[in-house]
Design a protein around this motif. Structure first.
Motif, short mmCIF file in Angstrom:
data_model
loop_
_atom_site.label_atom_id
_atom_site.label_comp_id
_atom_site.label_asym_id
_atom_site.label_seq_id
_atom_site.Cartn_x
_atom_site.Cartn_y
_atom_site.Cartn_z
N GLY A 1 -7.60 6.68 -18.74
CA GLY A 1 -6.83 7.91 -18.81
C GLY A 1 -6.50 8.54 -17.48
O GLY A 1 -5.60 9.39 -17.40
N HIS A 2 -7.21 8.13 -16.41
CA HIS A 2 -6.97 8.72 -15.09
C HIS A 2 -7.00 7.64 -14.01
O HIS A 2 -7.67 6.62 -14.16
CB HIS A 2 -8.02 9.79 -14.76
N VAL A 3 -6.29 7.89 -12.95
CA VAL A 3 -6.37 7.02 -11.78
C VAL A 3 -6.70 7.86 -10.56
O VAL A 3 -6.43 9.07 -10.52
CB VAL A 3 -5.04 6.25 -11.53
N TRP A 4 -7.31 7.21 -9.59
CA TRP A 4 -7.60 7.84 -8.30
C TRP A 4 -6.61 7.28 -7.29
O TRP A 4 -6.43 6.06 -7.18
CB TRP A 4 -9.03 7.53 -7.86
N LEU A 5 -5.97 8.16 -6.54
CA LEU A 5 -5.01 7.76 -5.52
C LEU A 5 -5.59 8.00 -4.14
O LEU A 5 -6.01 9.11 -3.82
CB LEU A 5 -3.72 8.56 -5.68
N ASN A 6 -5.64 6.96 -3.34
CA ASN A 6 -6.07 7.09 -1.95
C ASN A 6 -4.92 7.68 -1.13
O ASN A 6 -3.82 7.14 -1.13
CB ASN A 6 -6.47 5.74 -1.38
N GLU A 7 -5.20 8.75 -0.43
CA GLU A 7 -4.18 9.40 0.40
C GLU A 7 -4.34 9.07 1.87
O GLU A 7 -3.56 9.54 2.71
CB GLU A 7 -4.25 10.91 0.20
N VAL A 8 -5.34 8.26 2.18
CA VAL A 8 -5.66 7.93 3.57
C VAL A 8 -5.94 6.44 3.69
O VAL A 8 -5.93 5.71 2.69
CB VAL A 8 -6.89 8.74 4.05
N GLY A 9 -6.21 5.98 4.91
CA GLY A 9 -6.53 4.59 5.15
C GLY A 9 -7.64 4.11 4.23
O GLY A 9 -8.62 4.82 4.01
N THR A 10 -7.50 2.90 3.71
CA THR A 10 -8.38 2.43 2.65
C THR A 10 -8.95 1.05 2.97
O THR A 10 -8.21 0.14 3.33
CB THR A 10 -7.59 2.37 1.32
N PHE A 11 -10.28 0.90 2.86
CA PHE A 11 -10.91 -0.39 3.06
C PHE A 11 -10.35 -1.39 2.04
O PHE A 11 -10.44 -1.17 0.84
CB PHE A 11 -12.43 -0.29 2.88
N GLY A 12 -9.77 -2.47 2.54
CA GLY A 12 -9.19 -3.46 1.65
C GLY A 12 -7.67 -3.48 1.71
O GLY A 12 -7.05 -4.37 1.13
N ILE A 13 -7.06 -2.53 2.43
CA ILE A 13 -5.62 -2.54 2.65
C ILE A 13 -5.37 -3.07 4.06
O ILE A 13 -5.96 -2.58 5.03
CB ILE A 13 -5.01 -1.14 2.49
N GLY A 14 -4.52 -4.07 4.18
CA GLY A 14 -4.38 -4.83 5.42
C GLY A 14 -4.02 -4.07 6.67
O GLY A 14 -4.33 -4.51 7.78
N SER A 15 -3.36 -2.92 6.55
CA SER A 15 -2.92 -2.19 7.74
C SER A 15 -3.88 -1.08 8.15
O SER A 15 -3.65 -0.42 9.16
CB SER A 15 -1.54 -1.58 7.48
N ALA A 16 -4.95 -0.86 7.39
CA ALA A 16 -5.85 0.27 7.67
C ALA A 16 -6.49 0.16 9.05
O ALA A 16 -6.55 1.14 9.81
CB ALA A 16 -6.93 0.37 6.59
N ALA A 17 -6.96 -1.04 9.41
CA ALA A 17 -7.62 -1.22 10.71
C ALA A 17 -6.64 -1.02 11.85
O ALA A 17 -6.99 -0.47 12.90
CB ALA A 17 -8.25 -2.61 10.78
N TYR A 18 -5.40 -1.47 11.65
CA TYR A 18 -4.40 -1.32 12.70
C TYR A 18 -4.12 0.16 12.97
O TYR A 18 -4.11 0.59 14.13
CB TYR A 18 -3.10 -2.03 12.29
#
Length: 226
Positions: free
Chosen positions: A174-191
């Motif tokens: 019924g609900h989702v959580w949305l990441n609004e910031v850099g996220t572990f597991g997204i390829g560009s976060a470290a960059y």
């Protein structure tokens, strides 16, 4: 910009900063089924399914910090429509009884195969650490070392709202959580983190001026030596 939010780079041409980074010439090779086909949502891994209550509490704390927001399925679909993909989550338990939550931006959702940073990020290794010790030894006298760790480093980078739908996850129906910031597991976060921390790095160098001084940054762990 970092004040308004940066793009995660999904099917977007990412920036080049040749004054700081060399050009990236190779990327992770994904299997053909991950590079083609339509994105789909994915269920969580057992490490999360068995610890939903604890992880949900962490998410609520991050929501208070402005890192995440919880919305109903209907609200999320109304805003993002086909751009909404719910990734599977994995979790690694830490020594303090909290969890490092890993957002699987690859399987089913196919976000990472469509992100290609153009700047090559490099981190110091044991070789650089050995060089620092050797140089200090040659200079003689007394030296000191100071270590530092940036808490939730990758989470300090704000992402544009239009990309939040590509960083969605779910703990309960019924609900989702949305990441609004850099996220572990997204390829560009470290960059993007490396770009952001470059500012404080230069400030330290300006303060130290011409003093004999070393500054190494291992992802989000500092080592200063003089």
């Amino acid at each position: 910009s970092f004040s308004t939010g940066v793009r995660i780079g999904y099917k977007e041409k990412m920036p080049r900063t040749p004054a700081v980074f060399e050009r990236k010439t190779s990327w992770h090779h994904y299997s053909e089924d991950l590079e083609s086909g339509l994105p789909q949502s994915k269920s969580n891994y057992c490490s999360v399914k068995n610890n939903v209550d604890k992880i949900e509490k962490q998410f609520e704390e991050e929501a208070e910090e402005g890192f995440m927001r919880r919305v109903s399925d209907r609200e999320a679909f109304r805003e993002y429509k086909e751009e909404l993909v719910v990734a599977g989550l994995g979790a690694i338990e830490k020594s303090d009884d909290s969890f490092r939550v890993i957002h699987d931006g690859t399987h089913e959702v196919r976000v990472n195969p469509n992100i290609k940073p153009r700047d090559q990020v490099r981190l110091p290794t044991v070789a650089e650490g050995r060089t620092v010790l050797q140089q200090n030894q040659r200079r003689g006298g007394s030296h000191f070392a100071l270590k530092g760790d940036v808490k939730k480093a990758h989470r300090r980078v704000k992402n544009l709202r239009k990309d939040h739908g590509k960083q969605a996850c779910r703990l309960r129906r019924g609900h989702v959580w949305l990441n609004e910031v850099g996220t572990f597991g997204i390829g560009s976060a470290a960059y993007w983190w490396s770009r952001l921390i470059g500012g404080p790095n230069r400030i330290v160098m300006y303060v130290m001026n011409n003093r004999w001084f070393w500054q190494l940054l291992f992802a989000d762990d500092y080592l200063w030596s003089s």
